[in-house]
Design a protein around this motif. Structure first.
Motif, mmCIF file in Angstrom:
data_model
loop_
_atom_site.group_PDB
_atom_site.id
_atom_site.type_symbol
_atom_site.label_atom_id
_atom_site.label_comp_id
_atom_site.label_asym_id
_atom_site.label_seq_id
_atom_site.Cartn_x
_atom_site.Cartn_y
_atom_site.Cartn_z
ATOM 1 N N GLY A 145 0.803 -1.198 0.000
ATOM 2 C CA GLY A 145 0.000 0.000 0.000
ATOM 3 C C GLY A 145 0.843 1.257 0.000
ATOM 4 O O GLY A 145 2.057 1.233 0.209
ATOM 5 N N ARG A 146 0.180 2.353 -0.258
ATOM 6 C CA ARG A 146 0.856 3.642 -0.204
ATOM 7 C C ARG A 146 1.231 3.966 1.234
ATOM 8 O O ARG A 146 0.497 3.659 2.163
ATOM 9 C CB ARG A 146 -0.056 4.719 -0.783
ATOM 10 C CG ARG A 146 -0.377 4.512 -2.259
ATOM 11 C CD ARG A 146 -1.469 5.444 -2.713
ATOM 12 N NE ARG A 146 -2.732 5.113 -2.048
ATOM 13 C CZ ARG A 146 -3.739 5.953 -1.880
ATOM 14 N NH1 ARG A 146 -3.631 7.194 -2.311
ATOM 15 N NH2 ARG A 146 -4.848 5.567 -1.281
ATOM 16 N N ARG A 147 2.370 4.612 1.421
ATOM 17 C CA ARG A 147 2.902 4.873 2.755
ATOM 18 C C ARG A 147 2.913 6.373 3.041
ATOM 19 O O ARG A 147 3.285 7.173 2.180
ATOM 20 C CB ARG A 147 4.312 4.316 2.881
ATOM 21 C CG ARG A 147 4.453 2.824 2.578
ATOM 22 C CD ARG A 147 5.893 2.398 2.780
ATOM 23 N NE ARG A 147 6.091 0.986 2.466
ATOM 24 C CZ ARG A 147 6.534 0.550 1.292
ATOM 25 N NH1 ARG A 147 6.788 1.423 0.329
ATOM 26 N NH2 ARG A 147 6.704 -0.740 1.084
ATOM 27 N N ALA A 148 2.559 6.721 4.262
ATOM 28 C CA ALA A 148 2.546 8.123 4.674
ATOM 29 C C ALA A 148 3.236 8.274 6.021
ATOM 30 O O ALA A 148 3.206 7.365 6.863
ATOM 31 C CB ALA A 148 1.115 8.644 4.766
ATOM 32 N N LEU A 149 3.849 9.430 6.205
ATOM 33 C CA LEU A 149 4.458 9.789 7.478
ATOM 34 C C LEU A 149 3.851 11.121 7.915
ATOM 35 O O LEU A 149 3.919 12.105 7.176
ATOM 36 C CB LEU A 149 5.976 9.926 7.325
ATOM 37 C CG LEU A 149 6.747 10.466 8.540
ATOM 38 C CD1 LEU A 149 6.647 9.499 9.711
ATOM 39 C CD2 LEU A 149 8.214 10.722 8.170
ATOM 40 N N VAL B 260 0.039 4.509 7.609
ATOM 41 C CA VAL B 260 0.502 5.757 8.205
ATOM 42 C C VAL B 260 1.378 5.516 9.431
ATOM 43 O O VAL B 260 0.968 4.829 10.375
ATOM 44 C CB VAL B 260 -0.696 6.642 8.620
ATOM 45 C CG1 VAL B 260 -0.199 7.996 9.136
ATOM 46 C CG2 VAL B 260 -1.655 6.848 7.449
ATOM 47 N N ASP B 261 2.578 6.086 9.399
ATOM 48 C CA ASP B 261 3.409 6.207 10.585
ATOM 49 C C ASP B 261 3.185 7.602 11.135
ATOM 50 O O ASP B 261 3.427 8.601 10.433
ATOM 51 C CB ASP B 261 4.892 6.013 10.250
ATOM 52 C CG ASP B 261 5.211 4.587 9.843
ATOM 53 O OD1 ASP B 261 4.567 3.675 10.375
ATOM 54 O OD2 ASP B 261 6.091 4.398 8.979
ATOM 55 N N GLU C 139 15.116 5.753 3.786
ATOM 56 C CA GLU C 139 15.332 6.571 2.592
ATOM 57 C C GLU C 139 14.419 6.116 1.452
ATOM 58 O O GLU C 139 14.246 4.926 1.206
ATOM 59 C CB GLU C 139 16.798 6.493 2.161
ATOM 60 C CG GLU C 139 17.144 7.421 1.014
ATOM 61 C CD GLU C 139 18.639 7.464 0.740
ATOM 62 O OE1 GLU C 139 19.024 8.028 -0.295
ATOM 63 O OE2 GLU C 139 19.407 6.922 1.562
ATOM 64 N N GLY C 140 13.831 7.093 0.751
ATOM 65 C CA GLY C 140 12.993 6.802 -0.409
ATOM 66 C C GLY C 140 11.799 5.932 -0.111
ATOM 67 O O GLY C 140 11.394 5.131 -0.951
ATOM 68 N N HIS C 141 11.198 6.092 1.054
ATOM 69 C CA HIS C 141 10.191 5.151 1.532
ATOM 70 C C HIS C 141 8.750 5.657 1.431
ATOM 71 O O HIS C 141 7.844 4.885 1.078
ATOM 72 C CB HIS C 141 10.503 4.814 2.989
ATOM 73 C CG HIS C 141 9.597 3.787 3.600
ATOM 74 N ND1 HIS C 141 9.682 2.449 3.305
ATOM 75 C CD2 HIS C 141 8.578 3.910 4.501
ATOM 76 C CE1 HIS C 141 8.776 1.774 3.992
ATOM 77 N NE2 HIS C 141 8.090 2.635 4.727
ATOM 78 N N TYR C 142 8.515 6.923 1.723
ATOM 79 C CA TYR C 142 7.142 7.421 1.894
ATOM 80 C C TYR C 142 6.601 8.096 0.634
ATOM 81 O O TYR C 142 7.281 8.891 -0.012
ATOM 82 C CB TYR C 142 7.067 8.398 3.064
ATOM 83 C CG TYR C 142 7.327 7.751 4.402
ATOM 84 C CD1 TYR C 142 6.357 6.954 5.000
ATOM 85 C CD2 TYR C 142 8.548 7.917 5.054
ATOM 86 C CE1 TYR C 142 6.598 6.341 6.225
ATOM 87 C CE2 TYR C 142 8.798 7.307 6.281
ATOM 88 C CZ TYR C 142 7.813 6.527 6.859
ATOM 89 O OH TYR C 142 8.049 5.921 8.068
ATOM 90 N N ASP C 143 5.346 7.805 0.345
ATOM 91 C CA ASP C 143 4.673 8.426 -0.792
ATOM 92 C C ASP C 143 4.188 9.832 -0.461
ATOM 93 O O ASP C 143 4.019 10.665 -1.353
ATOM 94 C CB ASP C 143 3.489 7.562 -1.239
ATOM 95 C CG ASP C 143 3.942 6.168 -1.632
ATOM 96 O OD1 ASP C 143 4.696 6.063 -2.613
ATOM 97 O OD2 ASP C 143 3.581 5.197 -0.953
#
Length: 216
Positions: free
Chosen positions: A29-33, A53-54, A99-103
């Motif tokens: 899934g798409r990742r959000a911080l 979500v984190d 690094e390069g992790h969150y959308d």
């Protein structure tokens, strides 16, 4: 009077989320911080959009309340919409980010609690095509802020009367507040230097919206 300037701009922030089409080919899934998540209202809105979500905040007290609110809202549901945010007490300036992790990375009224240069760490944590969205606070006054004074008073009055009529419960715990020390001009200068291609838009209620698209 519980009118929340940050909540007022949730819809604006949601309109700036990356287009879903970019992520349809992903196996996960798409990742959000969400940084400085407070009691988690915006983090839950991201989760409702399908993001994993984190949600980070340095205050143990507000993280505890965010978890309690999420548990209360999940009662009667088979599972939280979107899986629910993962709340964690953490200071993003001292936390290793993948690094390069969150959308998408969001930062609502919290960047002024840390060095502005923290945006470079956030940029590094963005996936290709990801977006950094900062709803920030600035110091000083501009001509546009003169309009915000009566608008702010009117909005507070409307919310106050509405809550009284509904018999609304007490507002959730608010995180610590710190006055910003950077002017809007300073913010635009630093954003142009540290995040080439970013945009800074002045909003009402002493806020600005910084958007950065990691399309390079």
């Amino acid at each position: 009077m519980p009118f929340d300037h940050n909540d007022h701009y949730h819809r604006l922030l949601l309109r700036h989320l990356p287009k879903e089409g970019r992520e349809e080919s992903r196996e996960v899934g798409r990742r959000a911080l969400d940084i400085g998540c407070g009691t988690g209202r915006f983090a839950r809105r991201l989760a409702a959009r399908g993001y994993e979500v984190d949600a980070l905040d340095p205050s143990a007290e507000v993280i505890a309340e965010a978890k309690a609110i999420a548990e209360a809202e999940a009662i009667g549901k088979s599972e939280p919409i979107g899986g629910g945010p993962r709340y964690r007490r953490a200071d993003v300036t001292a936390t290793d980010l993948p690094e390069g992790h969150y959308d998408v990375i969001t930062c609502l009224a919290s960047l002024h609690h840390m060095p502005f240069a923290t945006v470079t760490r956030l940029r590094a944590a963005l996936a290709p095509g990801g977006a950094l969205l900062v709803l920030g606070c600035y110091a000083g006054r501009t001509r546009r802020d003169l309009v915000a004074v009566p608008a702010n008073a009117a909005a507070r009055a409307v919310v106050h009367v509405s809550d009284r009529l509904r018999g609304a419960a007490r507002p959730p715990l608010q995180p610590p507040v710190r006055r910003p020390d950077m002017s809007l001009t300073d913010i635009r200068t630093e954003a142009a230097r540290l995040l080439p291609g970013s945009e800074v838009r002045q909003l009402l209620f002493w806020r600005y919206l910084l958007t950065y698209d990691n399309s390079a």
